[in-house]
Motif scaffolding. Structure first.
Motif, PDB file in Angstrom:
ATOM      1  N   ILE A   1       0.832  -1.204   0.000  1.00 11.88           N
ATOM      2  CA  ILE A   1       0.000   0.000   0.000  1.00 11.88           C
ATOM      3  C   ILE A   1       0.866   1.253   0.000  1.00 11.88           C
ATOM      4  CG2 ILE A   1      -1.654   1.352   1.339  1.00 11.88           C
ATOM      5  CD1 ILE A   1      -2.876  -1.243   2.321  1.00 11.88           C
TER       6      ILE A   1
ATOM      7  N   ALA B   1     -10.772   3.536   1.665  1.00  9.27           N
ATOM      8  CA  ALA B   1     -10.105   2.299   2.056  1.00  9.27           C
ATOM      9  C   ALA B   1     -10.899   1.538   3.110  1.00  9.27           C
ATOM     10  CB  ALA B   1      -8.703   2.610   2.571  1.00  9.27           C
TER      11      ALA B   1
ATOM     12  N   TRP C   1      -4.248   3.287  -2.748  1.00  9.18           N
ATOM     13  CA  TRP C   1      -4.754   2.879  -1.430  1.00  9.18           C
ATOM     14  C   TRP C   1      -5.601   1.612  -1.487  1.00  9.18           C
ATOM     15  CZ3 TRP C   1     -10.032   2.939  -1.764  1.00  9.18           C
ATOM     16  CH2 TRP C   1     -10.617   3.832  -2.656  1.00  9.18           C
ATOM     17  N   ASN C   2      -6.055   1.242  -2.676  1.00  8.07           N
ATOM     18  CA  ASN C   2      -6.873   0.032  -2.815  1.00  8.07           C
ATOM     19  C   ASN C   2      -6.082  -1.155  -3.346  1.00  8.07           C
ATOM     20  OD1 ASN C   2      -6.499   1.204  -5.367  1.00  8.07           O
ATOM     21  ND2 ASN C   2      -8.373   0.299  -6.164  1.00  8.07           N
TER      22      ASN C   2
ATOM     23  N   ILE D   1      -4.468  -1.365   5.970  1.00 10.14           N
ATOM     24  CA  ILE D   1      -5.097  -0.114   5.542  1.00 10.14           C
ATOM     25  C   ILE D   1      -5.005   0.934   6.642  1.00 10.14           C
ATOM     26  CG2 ILE D   1      -7.354   0.918   5.047  1.00 10.14           C
ATOM     27  CD1 ILE D   1      -8.000  -1.640   3.463  1.00 10.14           C
TER      28      ILE D   1
END
Length: 495
Positions: free
Chosen positions: A46, A87, A242-243, A263
């Motif tokens: 991430i 997220a 972020w995904n 996350i």
């Protein structure tokens, strides 16, 4: 003696049964993606994919649209909050539907086959490979710069370096998941080091009284409905990634725990880093100087870190290479899952019989990326397709809302308040339409026609009606590619 012989035979029989089970397990292992990612590697994926070239090269894109330091810093913070909210939605989706492919898997579960096909068509053919190409071109620009001190590097040199980076990264990801993961962890550590250096230097300068650029920070602000949306695009481009962990859920150990934890750790860390780095820039540059700088981090290094300012471009090279590695890693998983569902050619869903990697999908993404570095300026292409990214994010959060009512039977280890996906969906709609309203251009229409019009035509021709001639044509091609690449079809994934 007879009883002893029977007793002696039992271990042998047991061993044979265990060997058979072990062989069967080993065969099954070769047919599925392997769970190679833990919490640390997931967090590095991430952070390493989010922190690319954007924060080092072009934070001026945010400043140029809002016109002042104060609104610029607020936009950077708001982008971090929005990324965190998005997220959190993906944390619920990823622990509820533990299939790789992120948006593709969620749209399929909520809306049926057509929306995920449109998503995979746009992502696999354009968005993912072109984004991979852009990051590699950024890498090439900084890698070539030390050899061309008196002028800009020639375009052909940058393109060859970008192509070499694409080939190396694609080869590593196709060869070994562990090797790609190790490289991502190492490069993430490298980019966090240079961010730490910039932040500490900024804190020292502020302690010395260099805060004149951080006073009257709203003076000269130019805010409008469209300009804020475009400024968000600049910030969100730096936050994009972020995904990424949701694309590899099948390869994540204990996803119910590690996905939300990665996350929660990764995105706030990046948000704090971005705000502090931007603040550090303003300790040595006025807003006008920052806008005129071709590479903000390099300008900062030249003014603050001399005579070791050379470390900034070196670490920017490492940072962009790491972001490219993360982009390549996740891009292959979209094509893999779409091919497994029959929405792309089947060869893309095959796995390496020896390495357990989706090598055909990864190599396909690499080939398209090399094609996309040929045009003179791919940034224009990315700008016109960037709004499609937030169409997919908004559609994914909308699917979460829909499944709260239509799929109440699904297990939800992580369940967030429904107001969060509603907020993200509404903001996604704003981010899609605000730039179009502010600066309407035909290219947005062309992009929509390509994704939706072209996608619908291909879906009904090749998926819905399943023309036999396409199967007959692809069958020998698939067979030869399977033999050449030593790949096999995967077992059906079960949650």
């Amino acid at each position: 003696m007879g009883e002893d012989q029977v007793r002696n035979r039992r271990p042998a029989n047991c061993e044979k049964e265990q060997d058979a089970q072990s062989q069967e397990s080993e065969t099954e292992k070769k047919m599925q993606l392997q769970k190679e990612f833990g919490l640390f590697s997931g967090t590095c994926l991430i952070v390493g994919t989010m922190i690319g070239s954007g924060i080092f090269i072009s934070p001026k894109s945010v400043l140029s649209n809002v016109g002042a330091v104060g609104p610029s810093l607020i936009i950077w913070a708001a982008c971090g909050v929005l990324s965190t909210l998005g997220a959190l939605c993906y944390a619920e989706l990823g622990t509820m539907i533990t299939k790789s492919g992120a948006e593709y898997a969620y749209l399929f579960e909520a809306f049926g086959p057509i929306p995920p096909f449109l998503y995979s068509w746009g992502s696999v053919v354009v968005l993912k490979p072109s984004a991979f190409a852009i990051v590699c071109l950024s890498f090439a620009e900084y890698a070539a710069a030390p050899f061309y001190t008196a002028c800009d590097p020639p375009s052909v040199v940058k393109k060859f370096l970008a192509a070499a980076a694409i080939i190396i990264i694609t080869g590593v990801n196709a060869f070994s998941v562990k090797m790609a993961s190790f490289m991502q962890n190492f490069l993430t550590a490298a980019k966090l080091i240079i961010i730490f250096v910039i932040v500490v230097a900024g804190i020292v300068l502020m302690a010395q009284g260099n805060t004149q650029n951080l006073t009257n920070t709203f003076e000269g602000a130019k805010l409008s409905f469209g300009s804020i949306g475009v400024a968000f695009y600049g910030g969100l481009w730096a936050y994009d990634g972020w995904n990424q962990l949701n694309f590899i859920t099948e390869e994540l150990r204990n996803p119910y725990r590690n996905l939300p934890l990665a996350i929660i750790i990764g995105i706030p860390l990046v948000t704090v880093c971005y705000i502090m780095v931007n603040t550090a820039y303003f300790t040595v540059m006025t807003a006008e100087e920052l806008l005129q700088s071709p590479a903000v981090a390099v300008t900062f290094g030249d003014r603050v870190l001399y005579p070791v300012s050379w470390i900034v471009p070196v670490f920017v090279v490492l940072s962009t290479f790491g972001a490219a590695n993360g982009s390549c890693f996740t891009a292959g998983r979209i094509a893999f899952v779409a091919g497994r569902e029959g929405h792309l050619v089947k060869i893309l869903s095959y796995l390496s019989a020896k390495r357990y990697t989706p090598s055909p999908a990864i190599i396909f993404n690499g080939i398209l990326s090399i094609i996309y570095i040929i045009p003179a300026d791919i940034n224009t292409l990315i700008n016109y397709f960037s709004f499609a990214v937030w169409i997919s994010y908004g559609a994914a959060t909308l699917s979460l809302i829909v499944m709260r009512f239509t799929r109440k039977d699904l297990k939800r280890p992580v369940k967030i308040p429904i107001v969060i996906p509603i907020i993200v969906t509404v903001i996604s709609i704003y981010l899609v339409f605000a730039p179009i309203i502010d600066q309407p251009e035909w290219e947005y229409l062309y992009c929509a026609l390509f994704i939706f019009g072209g996608g619908f035509i291909l879906y009904f021709l090749f998926v819905y009606y399943k023309f036999n001639w396409t199967r007959k044509m692809m069958r020998p091609i698939t067979l030869h590619l399977q033999l050449l690449m030593e790949v096999v079809p995967p077992e059906q994934y079960q949650e």
